[in-house]
Design a protein around this motif. Structure first.
Motif, PDB file in Angstrom:
ATOM      1  N   LYS A  17      49.562  49.534  38.173  1.00 48.53           N
ATOM      2  CA  LYS A  17      49.176  48.229  38.710  1.00 48.53           C
ATOM      3  C   LYS A  17      48.349  48.400  39.969  1.00 48.53           C
ATOM      4  CE  LYS A  17      51.546  44.010  38.801  1.00 48.53           C
ATOM      5  NZ  LYS A  17      52.695  43.227  39.167  1.00 48.53           N
ATOM      6  N   GLU A  18      47.311  47.612  40.093  1.00 45.80           N
ATOM      7  CA  GLU A  18      46.523  47.639  41.314  1.00 45.80           C
ATOM      8  C   GLU A  18      47.383  47.128  42.458  1.00 45.80           C
ATOM      9  OE1 GLU A  18      42.525  46.131  41.401  1.00 45.80           O
ATOM     10  OE2 GLU A  18      42.436  46.278  39.225  1.00 45.80           O
ATOM     11  N   SER A  19      47.182  47.706  43.638  1.00 54.08           N
ATOM     12  CA  SER A  19      47.980  47.283  44.779  1.00 54.08           C
ATOM     13  C   SER A  19      47.336  46.120  45.536  1.00 54.08           C
ATOM     14  CB  SER A  19      48.214  48.463  45.722  1.00 54.08           C
ATOM     15  OG  SER A  19      46.980  48.930  46.216  1.00 54.08           O
ATOM     16  N   LEU A  20      46.094  45.768  45.196  1.00 58.25           N
ATOM     17  CA  LEU A  20      45.392  44.677  45.849  1.00 58.25           C
ATOM     18  C   LEU A  20      44.616  43.900  44.804  1.00 58.25           C
ATOM     19  CD1 LEU A  20      44.137  43.202  48.347  1.00 58.25           C
ATOM     20  CD2 LEU A  20      42.412  45.013  48.365  1.00 58.25           C
ATOM     21  N   TRP A  21      44.727  42.585  44.844  1.00 60.03           N
ATOM     22  CA  TRP A  21      43.882  41.769  43.995  1.00 60.03           C
ATOM     23  C   TRP A  21      43.465  40.528  44.751  1.00 60.03           C
ATOM     24  CZ3 TRP A  21      48.993  42.621  43.303  1.00 60.03           C
ATOM     25  CH2 TRP A  21      49.842  41.528  43.203  1.00 60.03           C
ATOM     26  N   LEU A  22      42.305  40.016  44.367  1.00 65.76           N
ATOM     27  CA  LEU A  22      41.673  38.905  45.051  1.00 65.76           C
ATOM     28  C   LEU A  22      41.531  37.756  44.079  1.00 65.76           C
ATOM     29  CD1 LEU A  22      40.420  38.411  47.858  1.00 65.76           C
ATOM     30  CD2 LEU A  22      38.270  39.285  46.960  1.00 65.76           C
ATOM     31  N   LYS A  23      41.976  36.585  44.490  1.00 65.88           N
ATOM     32  CA  LYS A  23      41.940  35.406  43.633  1.00 65.88           C
ATOM     33  C   LYS A  23      41.150  34.306  44.338  1.00 65.88           C
ATOM     34  CE  LYS A  23      45.108  32.053  41.526  1.00 65.88           C
ATOM     35  NZ  LYS A  23      46.503  31.659  41.372  1.00 65.88           N
ATOM     36  N   THR A  24      40.258  33.644  43.596  1.00 70.27           N
ATOM     37  CA  THR A  24      39.534  32.497  44.131  1.00 70.27           C
ATOM     38  C   THR A  24      40.459  31.292  44.092  1.00 70.27           C
ATOM     39  OG1 THR A  24      37.466  33.413  43.311  1.00 70.27           O
ATOM     40  CG2 THR A  24      37.460  31.091  43.887  1.00 70.27           C
ATOM     41  N   VAL A  25      40.460  30.528  45.190  1.00 71.82           N
ATOM     42  CA  VAL A  25      41.436  29.449  45.299  1.00 71.82           C
ATOM     43  C   VAL A  25      40.820  28.235  46.000  1.00 71.82           C
ATOM     44  CG1 VAL A  25      42.399  30.224  47.511  1.00 71.82           C
ATOM     45  CG2 VAL A  25      43.854  29.029  45.928  1.00 71.82           C
ATOM     46  N   ASP A  26      41.260  27.052  45.586  1.00 72.48           N
ATOM     47  CA  ASP A  26      40.933  25.832  46.326  1.00 72.48           C
ATOM     48  C   ASP A  26      42.164  25.502  47.183  1.00 72.48           C
ATOM     49  OD1 ASP A  26      42.798  24.757  44.543  1.00 72.48           O
ATOM     50  OD2 ASP A  26      41.349  23.510  43.495  1.00 72.48           O
ATOM     51  N   ALA A  27      42.070  24.449  47.979  1.00 73.05           N
ATOM     52  CA  ALA A  27      43.162  24.126  48.903  1.00 73.05           C
ATOM     53  C   ALA A  27      44.472  23.837  48.173  1.00 73.05           C
ATOM     54  CB  ALA A  27      42.776  22.942  49.785  1.00 73.05           C
ATOM     55  N   SER A  28      44.409  23.094  47.079  1.00 71.38           N
ATOM     56  CA  SER A  28      45.650  22.764  46.368  1.00 71.38           C
ATOM     57  C   SER A  28      46.283  24.021  45.762  1.00 71.38           C
ATOM     58  CB  SER A  28      45.415  21.689  45.310  1.00 71.38           C
ATOM     59  OG  SER A  28      44.515  22.131  44.335  1.00 71.38           O
ATOM     60  N   GLY A  29      45.468  24.950  45.306  1.00 70.27           N
ATOM     61  CA  GLY A  29      45.995  26.211  44.777  1.00 70.27           C
ATOM     62  C   GLY A  29      46.665  27.039  45.859  1.00 70.27           C
ATOM     63  N   LEU A  30      46.088  27.000  47.047  1.00 75.06           N
ATOM     64  CA  LEU A  30      46.671  27.732  48.167  1.00 75.06           C
ATOM     65  C   LEU A  30      47.993  27.090  48.596  1.00 75.06           C
ATOM     66  CD1 LEU A  30      46.234  30.121  50.018  1.00 75.06           C
ATOM     67  CD2 LEU A  30      44.940  28.629  51.528  1.00 75.06           C
ATOM     68  N   ILE A  31      48.029  25.784  48.648  1.00 72.10           N
ATOM     69  CA  ILE A  31      49.264  25.071  48.997  1.00 72.10           C
ATOM     70  C   ILE A  31      50.351  25.345  47.952  1.00 72.10           C
ATOM     71  CG2 ILE A  31      50.282  22.764  49.252  1.00 72.10           C
ATOM     72  CD1 ILE A  31      47.485  22.002  50.558  1.00 72.10           C
ATOM     73  N   GLU A  32      49.949  25.401  46.699  1.00 73.35           N
ATOM     74  CA  GLU A  32      50.890  25.743  45.623  1.00 73.35           C
ATOM     75  C   GLU A  32      51.475  27.142  45.845  1.00 73.35           C
ATOM     76  OE1 GLU A  32      50.259  26.679  40.972  1.00 73.35           O
ATOM     77  OE2 GLU A  32      49.526  24.702  41.617  1.00 73.35           O
TER      78      GLU A  32
END
Length: 161
Positions: A17-32
């Protein structure tokens, strides 16, 4: 058997498994994402960018604090405000600083909506840090670069909730 050994070696390491991953997010996704920690962990979110000198300056200190307090119930997330076409540079920077786990890039567009959904008190200046206590309540926030003492006081306050 000799021919099978290299094949098994490749499979074994490709499943790591990768130890770092990057996800694109909007504000509601971040709050979730923040709400997933409600009742178990306090959360600190640092909004930064590769083009922001104060962000880069305080970044190693935040990583050190993340490592210091993760076993005490503090989850730290980094959210890059870079354009999405700079994903590789963002990942390279995060890796160079030893960041592991999930980090985010802000979805492009609607910057004012994003900023206001995160905090009406945020002008949009970077860096911006926001802290939630273990109950998911806003505990503290600030704009601009701050020292280690400022961060630690906010972390300790959030952990005591």
């Amino acid at each position: 058997m000799k021919k099978l050994l290299p094949f098994l070696f490749i499979i074994l390491f490709s499943c790591d498994k990768e130890s770092l991953w990057l996800k694109t997010v909007d504000a509601s996704g971040l709050i979730e994402q923040i709400n997933k920690h409600k009742g178990s962990e306090a959360v600190l979110i640092n909004f930064w960018a590769t083009y922001c000198a104060p962000c880069i300056e305080e970044f190693p200190m935040i990583v050190d604090l993340s490592n210091k307090y993760k076993d005490k119930g503090m989850k730290v997330y980094f959210v890059s405000a870079d354009w999405l076409d700079r994903e590789k540079e963002v990942l390279d920077f995060l890796e160079s600083k030893g960041v592991e786990g999930l980090s985010f890039m802000k979805e492009e567009g609607n910057d004012n909506n994003f900023i206001n959904e995160i905090s009406r008190e945020w002008s949009g200046a970077l860096p911006f840090t926001i802290v939630y206590d273990k109950n998911g309540n806003l505990s503290d926030f600030w704009e601009m670069e701050k020292n280690k003492n400022r961060f630690e006081k906010a972390i300790i306050k959030a952990l005591k909730s």
